[in-house]
Enzyme design. Structure first.
Site, PDB file in Angstrom:
ATOM      1  N   ALA A 157      35.434  31.870   5.282  1.00 53.95           N
ATOM      2  CA  ALA A 157      34.012  31.531   5.199  1.00 53.95           C
ATOM      3  C   ALA A 157      33.197  32.752   4.795  1.00 53.95           C
ATOM      4  CB  ALA A 157      33.510  30.975   6.529  1.00 53.95           C
ATOM      5  N   TYR A 158      33.512  33.895   5.370  1.00 55.41           N
ATOM      6  CA  TYR A 158      32.800  35.128   5.034  1.00 55.41           C
ATOM      7  C   TYR A 158      32.991  35.473   3.563  1.00 55.41           C
ATOM      8  CZ  TYR A 158      31.309  40.024   5.362  1.00 55.41           C
ATOM      9  OH  TYR A 158      30.669  41.229   5.175  1.00 55.41           O
ATOM     10  N   THR A 159      34.241  35.368   3.086  1.00 49.88           N
ATOM     11  CA  THR A 159      34.511  35.665   1.677  1.00 49.88           C
ATOM     12  C   THR A 159      33.752  34.716   0.762  1.00 49.88           C
ATOM     13  OG1 THR A 159      36.696  36.529   2.211  1.00 49.88           O
ATOM     14  CG2 THR A 159      36.321  35.848  -0.060  1.00 49.88           C
TER      15      THR A 159
END
Length: 253
Positions: A157-159
């Site tokens: 999700a962060y990426t």
């Protein structure tokens, strides 16, 4: 040359200003002459570290609280910011991270990270940027990541959110550059903050990271100061749509 980096008389909004990279960015902008509107979910009404630093630089400080995971609260923040008067600089720095393997990365983690790191950033940029367009001047800076370029491990999700910010930077720059609004991003490398504590606490992973950084050390929040002032100042008036790595050489290896 000094005037190229002079922010006297300008007002900057910095999200995630309470600690870490956001604190360093707010401090640098104040030392360059800007008044600061600091935003964080838990920012103290008075007496915060960021307020102390901004006032020590002789600049005005306004504290605002907002939960970037709450779309309604983000819209409320945008209205409160508009009521303060013209905003010259918006630093979209507030963010979060969730670590879990992709196969068990739940919808709740995905939705939360994307809302904080990408959707709230677009809403604030749109609402504050609209007024910059009306005035024909403004600077918007996103905090991207090395994972705007790479895939990372156990942070899907962060990426996705940070890759999205890189695209959003270019998309807004394409529309707004001709109207006097510069939109750019900074991609910090591995910086010693709360978000990287788990990596630094892992002896093997932490050592491997440092070994791959040509500069030979973890970054410090203050390492982002110069890039922030540059992208906020007249020195970058012909810089649009870039994602500027400040990574100790990580991407060059």
């Amino acid at each position: 040359m000094t005037g190229l980096f002079d922010l006297s008389g300008r007002t900057a909004v910095v999200t995630g200003a309470r600690r870490g990279i956001g604190l360093a960015m707010a401090t640098a902008l104040a030392e360059a002459g800007a008044d600061i509107v600091g935003v964080s979910a838990r920012l103290e009404a008075t007496g915060s570290e960021v307020e102390r630093r901004v006032r020590a630089a002789g600049r005005r400080f306004t504290a605002l609280r907002a939960d970037l995971a709450d779309r309604g609260d983000v819209h409320r923040l945008a209205r409160e910011v508009a009521a303060l008067g013209p905003i010259d600089i918006l630093v979209n720095n507030g963010g979060t991270i969730a670590r879990a393997p992709a196969a068990s990365h739940g919808d709740d983690l995905w939705d939360h990270v994307l809302e904080v790191n990408l959707s709230s950033q677009f809403v604030l940029s749109r609402e504050i940027g609209r007024r910059m367009l009306d005035r024909g001047h403004g600077k918007i800076i996103f905090t991207a990541s090395l994972l705007s370029f790479q895939g990372g491990i156990t942070v899907p999700a962060y990426t996705a959110s940070k890759s999205g910010l890189a695209g959003l930077t270019k998309a807004l720059a394409n529309e707004w550059a001709a109207h006097g609004v510069n939109v750019n991003a900074i991609a910090p490398g591995y910086v010693a903050t709360d978000n990287t504590q788990a990596l630094r606490d892992d002896p093997a992973r932490g050592q491997a990271i440092v070994a791959r950084i040509p500069a030979g050390r973890w970054g410090r929040p203050d390492d982002l100061a110069g890039a922030t002032v540059f992208l906020a100042a007249p020195a970058s008036d012909y810089v649009n749509g870039i994602v500027l790595p400040v990574d100790g050489g990580w991407l060059g290896r």
